[in-house]
Enzyme design. Structure first.
Site, PDB file in Angstrom:
ATOM      1  N   HIS A 162     -76.637 -40.979  16.415  1.00  0.00           N
ATOM      2  CA  HIS A 162     -77.560 -40.428  17.415  1.00  0.00           C
ATOM      3  C   HIS A 162     -79.012 -40.812  17.131  1.00  0.00           C
ATOM      4  O   HIS A 162     -79.759 -41.166  18.044  1.00  0.00           O
ATOM      5  CB  HIS A 162     -77.412 -38.913  17.466  1.00  0.00           C
ATOM      6  CG  HIS A 162     -77.847 -38.311  18.760  1.00  0.00           C
ATOM      7  ND1 HIS A 162     -77.340 -37.130  19.260  1.00  0.00           N
ATOM      8  CD2 HIS A 162     -78.740 -38.733  19.686  1.00  0.00           C
ATOM      9  CE1 HIS A 162     -77.902 -36.856  20.421  1.00  0.00           C
ATOM     10  NE2 HIS A 162     -78.763 -37.801  20.697  1.00  0.00           N
TER      11      HIS A 162
ATOM     12  N   ASP B 106     -71.143 -38.752  28.849  1.00  0.00           N
ATOM     13  CA  ASP B 106     -71.904 -38.938  27.617  1.00  0.00           C
ATOM     14  C   ASP B 106     -72.094 -37.592  26.919  1.00  0.00           C
ATOM     15  O   ASP B 106     -72.766 -36.700  27.444  1.00  0.00           O
ATOM     16  CB  ASP B 106     -73.267 -39.558  27.931  1.00  0.00           C
ATOM     17  CG  ASP B 106     -74.049 -39.857  26.671  1.00  0.00           C
ATOM     18  OD1 ASP B 106     -73.741 -40.871  26.025  1.00  0.00           O
ATOM     19  OD2 ASP B 106     -74.952 -39.063  26.324  1.00  0.00           O
TER      20      ASP B 106
ATOM     21  N   TYR C  55     -75.874 -31.495  21.405  1.00  0.00           N
ATOM     22  CA  TYR C  55     -76.039 -30.815  22.690  1.00  0.00           C
ATOM     23  C   TYR C  55     -75.450 -29.411  22.633  1.00  0.00           C
ATOM     24  O   TYR C  55     -75.634 -28.619  23.564  1.00  0.00           O
ATOM     25  CB  TYR C  55     -75.383 -31.613  23.823  1.00  0.00           C
ATOM     26  CG  TYR C  55     -75.958 -33.001  24.023  1.00  0.00           C
ATOM     27  CD1 TYR C  55     -77.154 -33.396  23.434  1.00  0.00           C
ATOM     28  CD2 TYR C  55     -75.290 -33.929  24.817  1.00  0.00           C
ATOM     29  CE1 TYR C  55     -77.666 -34.667  23.614  1.00  0.00           C
ATOM     30  CE2 TYR C  55     -75.797 -35.208  25.011  1.00  0.00           C
ATOM     31  CZ  TYR C  55     -76.973 -35.567  24.397  1.00  0.00           C
ATOM     32  OH  TYR C  55     -77.470 -36.840  24.580  1.00  0.00           O
TER      33      TYR C  55
ATOM     34  N   LYS D 198     -71.429 -38.550  19.554  1.00  0.00           N
ATOM     35  CA  LYS D 198     -72.538 -38.983  18.700  1.00  0.00           C
ATOM     36  C   LYS D 198     -72.535 -38.241  17.369  1.00  0.00           C
ATOM     37  O   LYS D 198     -72.298 -37.030  17.310  1.00  0.00           O
ATOM     38  CB  LYS D 198     -73.880 -38.762  19.396  1.00  0.00           C
ATOM     39  CG  LYS D 198     -74.010 -39.472  20.737  1.00  0.00           C
ATOM     40  CD  LYS D 198     -75.420 -39.352  21.291  1.00  0.00           C
ATOM     41  CE  LYS D 198     -75.506 -39.877  22.713  1.00  0.00           C
ATOM     42  NZ  LYS D 198     -74.942 -38.939  23.706  1.00  0.00           N
TER      43      LYS D 198
END
Length: 330
Positions: free
Chosen positions: A112, A45, A50, A79
């Protein structure tokens, strides 16, 4: 690894590994992903925000070059970030993430958050007064642009993260494709049961992030680590497993796919021990009693003194003001 079949026939492994940024360089998370695939994980994922997609690209390149898995054997999620919600920005953002991840396609691509921000002013743009600079782009506009990603082969499936059920209904009403996945916070202390039942009724697969309660986050009510909860410790002894394994199994028996994050080989290996045993209905009911109703993954502002304050979202697309109705049939 056991899989679930998403709407449309795509197989998703029920256990994955989350990759929320760990460490300043991202090397630890990169190396952990390679180790995880070597152990047998096939579900990774990822997300633009991130801030480690290039490191994930290094991981995927190493995995494929070493023959640890083929691309077809992997299930990789990306995302869309909030600054890219406008219909003329969605595809470019997806292509950039694919390039950074060194991939030709995602298996699943998610919006997201439903909340959008103005573009080209950083990932978390703010007004002069310090308030967030929201774009006001509708979730419908973004969703219709997401559908084009499937048609162009950039992702096999699309879904959303952190949406409420009313927002999901809106997407299902206007789109030619319904979200196949809803990814949300879920763990024994915040079970998100109402949205779980909604997903079951509507054929949407729920994926639970933060299965251990994100104890490292510096905001929210201060509680002992969820893995030392006496109820979980007792049940772990009864089934001869760790408390972490009990938490993951609890979620799987609720029909939820789980994506715990770890960089430690012993934890990654232990998390895979989820087959061949079950929790009893009575044990699951005992875990149900740990519910606090307190959501931890919420927007926050970091104050000058280093503390955090909850940011009560004032954007029209903010998802958490809505109180989910609990369907009684499930």
């Amino acid at each position: 690894m056991r899989t679930v079949t998403l709407a449309g026939g795509i197989e998703m492994p029920v256990l994955g590994i989350g990759t929320w940024l760990h460490g300043d360089t991202g090397n630890q998370m990169r190396d952990a992903v390679v180790q995880a695939v070597e152990m047998g994980y096939r579900h990774i994922d990822c997300a633009y925000i991130y801030l480690n997609e290039p490191k994930m690209g290094e991981a995927f390149s190493a995995i494929f070059e070493r023959g640890l898995a083929t691309r077809e054997e992997m299930f990789i999620t990306g995302k869309l970030w909030g600054t890219e919600h406008a219909k003329d920005r969605v595809e470019a953002h997806c292509r950039k993430s694919l390039a950074d991840c060194q991939l030709d396609y995602f298996d699943l691509y998610l919006i997201h958050w439903p909340t959008g921000f103005i573009a080209d002013n950083g990932n978390l743009p703010k007004k002069e007064n310090g308030d967030m600079a929201f774009s006001g782009v509708s979730i419908e506009e973004t969703w219709l642009a997401m559908e084009q990603l499937v048609k162009k082969g950039l992702t096999k499936a699309i879904g959303v993260s952190n949406f409420n059920s009313e927002q999901l209904k809106r997407l299902m009403k206007i789109g030619s494709m319904k979200p196949v996945v809803l990814q949300v916070e879920s763990n024994p202390r915040f079970q998100n049961e109402a949205i779980r039942r909604f997903c079951i009724v509507n054929g949407i697969q729920m994926v639970g992030y933060s299965p251990f309660g994100s104890p490292d986050l510096p905001w929210g009510k201060k509680l002992p680590h969820i893995l030392v909860e006496p109820i979980l410790e007792r049940i772990a002894k009864e089934v001869n497993k760790s408390t972490a394994q009990v938490v993951l199994k609890y979620q799987l028996q609720r029909g939820i796919v789980v994506i715990p994050k770890s960089i430690f080989p012993n934890e990654l290996e232990a998390n895979m021990d989820i087959e061949g045993w079950e929790l009893t209905p009575e044990q699951c009911k005992d875990i149900d009693t740990l519910e606090t109703g307190e959501r931890k993954i919420v927007p926050v502002n970091k104050l000058p003194d280093g503390t955090f304050e909850l940011r009560d979202g004032d954007d029209i697309n903010y998802p958490f003001h809505f109180v989910e109705p609990l369907l009684e049939d499930y």
